[in-house]
Structure formats: structure tokens, C-alpha cells
Design an enzyme around this catalytic site. Structure first.
Site, PDB file in Angstrom:
ATOM      1  N   GLU A  35      66.992  -6.487  59.134  1.00 54.18           N
ATOM      2  CA  GLU A  35      66.502  -6.679  60.502  1.00 54.18           C
ATOM      3  C   GLU A  35      65.021  -7.020  60.417  1.00 54.18           C
ATOM      4  OE1 GLU A  35      65.566  -3.614  64.210  1.00 54.18           O
ATOM      5  OE2 GLU A  35      66.476  -2.875  62.372  1.00 54.18           O
ATOM      6  N   ASP A  77      57.809   6.006  47.486  1.00 55.29           N
ATOM      7  CA  ASP A  77      56.845   4.944  47.135  1.00 55.29           C
ATOM      8  C   ASP A  77      55.960   4.683  48.352  1.00 55.29           C
ATOM      9  OD1 ASP A  77      55.543   2.932  45.781  1.00 55.29           O
ATOM     10  OD2 ASP A  77      57.203   1.503  45.801  1.00 55.29           O
TER      11      ASP A  77
HETATM   12  P1  ADP Z   1      58.474  -6.036  47.803  1.00 50.45           P
HETATM   13  O1  ADP Z   1      59.856  -5.493  47.564  1.00 50.45           O
HETATM   14  O2  ADP Z   1      58.231  -7.327  47.108  1.00 50.45           O
HETATM   15  O3  ADP Z   1      57.381  -5.027  47.553  1.00 50.45           O
HETATM   16  P2  ADP Z   1      58.359  -5.484  50.648  1.00 50.45           P
HETATM   17  O4  ADP Z   1      59.689  -4.930  50.989  1.00 50.45           O
HETATM   18  O5  ADP Z   1      57.226  -4.522  50.497  1.00 50.45           O
HETATM   19  O6  ADP Z   1      58.445  -6.434  49.352  1.00 50.45           O
HETATM   20  O7  ADP Z   1      58.020  -6.566  51.772  1.00 50.45           O
HETATM   21  C1  ADP Z   1      56.882  -7.415  51.698  1.00 50.45           C
HETATM   22  C2  ADP Z   1      56.167  -7.448  53.051  1.00 50.45           C
HETATM   23  O8  ADP Z   1      57.052  -7.966  54.041  1.00 50.45           O
HETATM   24  C3  ADP Z   1      55.761  -6.082  53.551  1.00 50.45           C
HETATM   25  O9  ADP Z   1      54.468  -5.724  53.147  1.00 50.45           O
HETATM   26  C4  ADP Z   1      55.862  -6.205  55.054  1.00 50.45           C
HETATM   27  O10 ADP Z   1      54.638  -6.706  55.572  1.00 50.45           O
HETATM   28  C5  ADP Z   1      56.903  -7.265  55.273  1.00 50.45           C
HETATM   29  N1  ADP Z   1      58.222  -6.689  55.626  1.00 50.45           N
HETATM   30  C6  ADP Z   1      59.012  -5.907  54.861  1.00 50.45           C
HETATM   31  N2  ADP Z   1      60.164  -5.601  55.475  1.00 50.45           N
HETATM   32  C7  ADP Z   1      60.119  -6.211  56.689  1.00 50.45           C
HETATM   33  C8  ADP Z   1      61.011  -6.291  57.818  1.00 50.45           C
HETATM   34  N3  ADP Z   1      62.198  -5.687  57.804  1.00 50.45           N
HETATM   35  N4  ADP Z   1      60.618  -7.012  58.886  1.00 50.45           N
HETATM   36  C9  ADP Z   1      59.426  -7.654  58.904  1.00 50.45           C
HETATM   37  N5  ADP Z   1      58.545  -7.642  57.880  1.00 50.45           N
HETATM   38  C10 ADP Z   1      58.872  -6.927  56.791  1.00 50.45           C
END
Ligand code: ADP
Length: 296
Positions: free
Chosen positions: A96, A199
Site C-alpha cells: 500500500e 531496525d
Molecule cells: P529498503 O528496503 O531499501 O531499505 P525501504 O523499505 O526503507 O527500502 O523504503 C525506501 C523508502 O521508501 C523509505 O525511506 C520511505 O521513504 C519510502 N517508503 C517505504 N515504504 C513505503 C510505502 N509503503 N509507501 C510510501 N513510501 C514508502
């Protein structure tokens, strides 16, 4: 990826969400450390898509399990998992899309109280969930009755061994880490295992549409809650209101400030293994002090 990226993502979305979906636009999102992330705009709404070609097995599956557990056991906003799988050799997870807004005035208080509530979920043993990942490194969660055993055997030693194996961390740290068992006997306050995000640095916190805290990218396990609090202090970015409210809802034992550095040996080892460089210097500093305390 054989075709151009637009066609590739369109086909991936069609595979998961049906032939009527149309990709209108995809935009790269920065901020993550491991994967490529995108906001994908479609005729059926926006999604968050993460992809990676070189992930270990079950990587996104474990992310899904962590997100589901947090959704079940906490009051945080947690993105729904829409789908995951492999498409033409690329692993992906579709979530989402969280449309964040900095609108609320009580964000930090809310983060503090919701984390304190999350930590009140307990389990008979430390560990208590399937092995998962921290960053892209394996994180073993074999159950242990005592936090000290869990901390040394399931957290520090695997990272030290990995670092030694990769030629990043000096071999002698294996002995020093084993010797911590004696040094840290009676050191940690006796507490029940708490469900941790695992984390929790500021990059894994977001605002939801109401300006309330959303947490993402977990590495869940049942651990000592001070380890989570310690990690929030490692790279900063958490307002003092967060700590104040947490401590009102679920007070920590006194003397925590001195223990933070000990818990943070784990994330520093992880960062050394993932990124090397300056983190190793911090690890070296800590091990110098450990060796001094041990009389080595
Ligand atoms: P990674 O697994 O590479 O560390 P993340 O899951 O931390 O990646 O996601 C990278 C960035 O994307 C996050 O810092 C956040 O800003 C954005 N993000 C993550 N999940 C969502 C989401 N469900 N909806 C909108 N933006 C998201």
C-alpha cells in the site's frame, strides 16, 4: 529485465493485479539502503513497489511476515502487503502506498506511546519468530531463555563471524565477544522478551495520511526492549518527546544511558558488514574498551 522499464513494471503489475491495470507513471523513491523503490501510479491507484535482483531467498516474504506481525500486535500504521514474488528474475514486493503528511501535532508522543505498547507484547523466549533479515544480512532468531545468551549467540557472534569470514573484522573479536558472557553477567535488567520492530532508525519511520507514525521495513524478533531504544539513539532523529512519552507508558530501568552503547554493538557490527568504513572504527573503539575491561 528484457523490455524497457515501463513495459516491465506494467507486465509485473498485470501479473499480480490483473490485466486491466495500467501503469501511468513510476517514480523512483530514495531513502532505502538496500532495494530499488518506486511510487507507481496506476488507473487503480498508487502503490509502493520495491524490487531487487540479488536478494537472498525469502527476503520479501520475511518482510511481509514482519509487517503482518506488527499490524496484528501494534497500533502503528503499517502498510498493507498487496503482493510479492519473482518476475523475470526480479524479486518484488508491492505495498500500500503511504501518503505521508506532517500534519499532526502529536507525532512524537504517538510514536513513543505506540512503541511502548508494541513492547508490551511478550513471548516465553527471546527470538520467538522465524529467522529473518537485518538489511540484507541473515538474522538468526533461535529461541533463548536468557537475553545475554540471545544477545551474544544470536546477535553479536553471527555478525562477528561474518565479518571475520569476509576479512572485515579481526579474528580476535570472536574471543572477546565470547568473553562478554562473563563481563555482562548481571548487566542487563531482567525483563520479559518484548516484540521489537528490530531496525528502528528514523529512515524506517514515516508519517501516514493523518500525520501519525507509520513504521516500515522491520526485522522483528522478541528481544530486550532497551536494544530497540538504544538503536533509536544511534543515528538520532527522534525527538525527546518520543522518549519521555515512552518512559511514561512503559518506564525503563534506571542506568539505561550507560547500557545503550552495549546494545548498539549489534547494529554497528551489522553496518560494518553492510557498509564497512567508519562503522568499523566505531566497532574497533568499543572492542578496545571491552579488551581493556577483560584485561586482554
Ligand atoms: P529498503 O528496503 O531499501 O531499505 P525501504 O523499505 O526503507 O527500502 O523504503 C525506501 C523508502 O521508501 C523509505 O525511506 C520511505 O521513504 C519510502 N517508503 C517505504 N515504504 C513505503 C510505502 N509503503 N509507501 C510510501 N513510501 C514508502
Amino acid at each position: 529485465m528484457s523490455e524497457d522499464p515501463h513495459t516491465f513494471y506494467q507486465s509485473l503489475l498485470q501479473k499480480e493485479l490483473g490485466t486491466y491495470i495500467r501503469l501511468r507513471e513510476y517514480r523512483s523513491i530514495s531513502g532505502g539502503c538496500i532495494n530499488e523503490a518506486f511510487k507507481v501510479k496506476t488507473n487503480q491507484g498508487d502503490y509502493f513497489l520495491k524490487v531487487n535482483k540479488h536478494m537472498p531467498p525469502h527476503f520479501f516474504e520475511m518482510e511481509k511476515e514482519g509487517l503482518l506481525l506488527l499490524k496484528e500486535k501494534s497500533n502503528f500504521t503499517i502498510p498493507d502487503v498487496i503482493a510479492l514474488g519473482t518476475f523475470e528474475g526480479v524479486q518484488y514486493i508491492i505495498l500500500e502506498f503511504i501518503e505521508g503528511r506532517r500534519t499532526s501535532t502529536n507525532y512524537w508522543e504517538s510514536l513513543g506511546s505506540k512503541l511502548a505498547e508494541l513492547h508490551q507484547n511478550s513471548h516465553e523466549t527471546f527470538g520467538g519468530v522465524r529467522d529473518n533479515y537485518i538489511g540484507e544480512l541473515p538474522q538468526s532468531n533461535r529461541s533463548k531463555e536468557k537475553w545475554l545468551d540471545f544477545f551474544i549467540e544470536e546477535r553479536l557472534l553471527p555478525q562477528v563471524h561474518l565479518g571475520v569470514q569476509n576479512g572485515v573484522i579481526p579474528q580476535k573479536y570472536i574471543e572477546s565477544t565470547n568473553a562478554l558472557r562473563q563481563l555482562l553477567k548481571d548487566y542487563f535488567p531482567e525483563e520479559k522478551p518484548s516484540l521489537l520492530h528490530g531496525d528502528l532508525w528514523s529512515g524506517n519511520t514515516m508519517y501516514d495520511v493523518e500525520g501519525q507514525p507509520c513504521i516500515i521495513d522491520p526485522a522483528v524478533y522478541y528481544g530486550h526492549r532497551e536494544a530497540e531504544l538504544a538503536f533509536t539513539t544511534l543515528f538520532g532523529g527522534f525527538d525527546k518527546l518520543f522518549f519521555e512519552v515512552y518512559n511514561e507508558v512503559f518506564p525503563w530501568e534506571k542506568g539505561i544511558e550507560e547500557r545503550l552503547e552495549v546494545y548498539n554493538i549489534y547494529p554497528l557490527l551489522v553496518h560494518t558488514n553492510l557498509f564497512g568504513g567508519g562503522y568499523l572504527e566505531q566497532v574497533n573503539e568499543i572492542y578496545k574498551r571491552i579488551d581493556h575491561a577483560l584485561g586482554y
